[in-house]
Design an enzyme around this catalytic site. Sequence first.
Site, PDB file in Angstrom:
ATOM      1  N   CYS A 140       0.813  -1.226   0.000  1.00  0.00           N
ATOM      2  CA  CYS A 140       0.000   0.000   0.000  1.00  0.00           C
ATOM      3  C   CYS A 140       0.840   1.267   0.000  1.00  0.00           C
ATOM      4  O   CYS A 140       0.336   2.350  -0.301  1.00  0.00           O
ATOM      5  CB  CYS A 140      -0.963  -0.024   1.182  1.00  0.00           C
TER       6      CYS A 140
ATOM      7  N   HIS B  80      -3.591   6.880   2.218  1.00  0.00           N
ATOM      8  CA  HIS B  80      -3.930   5.573   1.645  1.00  0.00           C
ATOM      9  C   HIS B  80      -5.311   5.183   2.166  1.00  0.00           C
ATOM     10  O   HIS B  80      -5.616   5.365   3.354  1.00  0.00           O
ATOM     11  CB  HIS B  80      -2.874   4.554   2.075  1.00  0.00           C
TER      12      HIS B  80
ATOM     13  N   ASN C 243     -10.122  -0.756  -0.783  1.00  0.00           N
ATOM     14  CA  ASN C 243      -8.659  -0.642  -0.737  1.00  0.00           C
ATOM     15  C   ASN C 243      -8.064  -1.238  -2.014  1.00  0.00           C
ATOM     16  O   ASN C 243      -8.059  -2.455  -2.187  1.00  0.00           O
ATOM     17  CB  ASN C 243      -8.130  -1.375   0.503  1.00  0.00           C
TER      18      ASN C 243
END
Length: 303
Positions: free
Chosen positions: A88, A228, A258
């Site tokens: 990520c 993020h 995500n």
Amino acid sequence: MVETSDKWIFERTGIRQRHIVDKGVAASHLAVEAANKALRERGISGSEVEAIFLATVTPDMMFPATACLVQDRLGAKGAWGYDISAACSGFVYALQTGTKFVESGVHKKVLVIGSDVMSSIIDYTDRATCVIFGDGAGAVVIEPATDDNYLIDFLHEVDGSGGCSLNMPAGGSLNPSTHETVDKKMHYVHQDGQAVFKYAVRKMAEASDTLLKRNGFSAKDVALFVPHQANKRIICSSAERLGLRDDQVIINIDEYGNTTAGTIPLALDSARQQGRLKKGDLVLLAAVGAGFTVGATLLRWAC
Ligand SMILES: CC(C)(COP(=O)(O)OP(=O)(O)OC[C@H]1O[C@@H](n2cnc3c(N)ncnc32)[C@H](O)[C@@H]1OP(=O)(O)O)[C@@H](O)C(=O)NCCC(=O)NCCS
């Protein structure tokens, strides 16, 4: 597919929907589409691109690098590049890599892409992960600064002791693919959600705070915090720790879930579409991911 509810998912994660690719669509396809859009907006042709840094944990194949497949399809003849595996935090790491080649004067047009097809490594019988991840990509073009708008500073950190909290155990040299690794579901994402959650909240705020302070800024100077998008609760807790107001934070996890390396460029795009990014704005990017990897970037928006 699993015992869950829309209510649970939205309350615990902030996610309303996720996007899943059609069969046969890979990270390179999403990357090329994102890259082409970014290049078109800048009026740059693929042949002008000098380097491609592509963040992904779901490359089309172990090798060649997805960056090579993208280079070919963009017609970026003469360009070079490689993939960056930082989960990520991949996009912010790739952003630094690309920026350094521009800052040093080596290149004038660099593509940085975050692209992940998480659906290819998600176990859709595991409710703790399958409700979170989606597929997506975003791209940016890095060019030399012509005024005071540039990438100010960054802070990166890895903590490999967190590797066991979020990983895909098989398919690499430690556990090559066998019938057994498939039977044991070792080619899927394995996650200790709570451990990741706690680390993410702490480090996202810590890295951002250090970065702001050492550059003489405070929370009130930030025009936009682009975190993020892993969990809305992680974003809100980090923002609260930093002392940021809601209108200083971009959240689009409700739309995409995500998407790993895709979240930050997708969030930048949402911010642009909402008219929340203006030339000269102080922008703070922050991410935490598998590894653990931590990355924060401070920049002045250039266009
Ligand atoms: C995964 C995550 C959403 C789980 O939320 P949580 O509030 O921590 O939930 P817990 O793991 O404490 O589980 C609470 C309960 O919900 C249940 N649960 C988990 N997923 C569920 C789902 N999709 N639907 C319904 N219930 C669920 C658990 O089984 C548990 O039940 P129990 O109390 O009967 O054992 C959260 O931990 C998280 O977002 N972690 C970070 C993940 C992340 O950011 N990953 C990417 C890294 S960048």
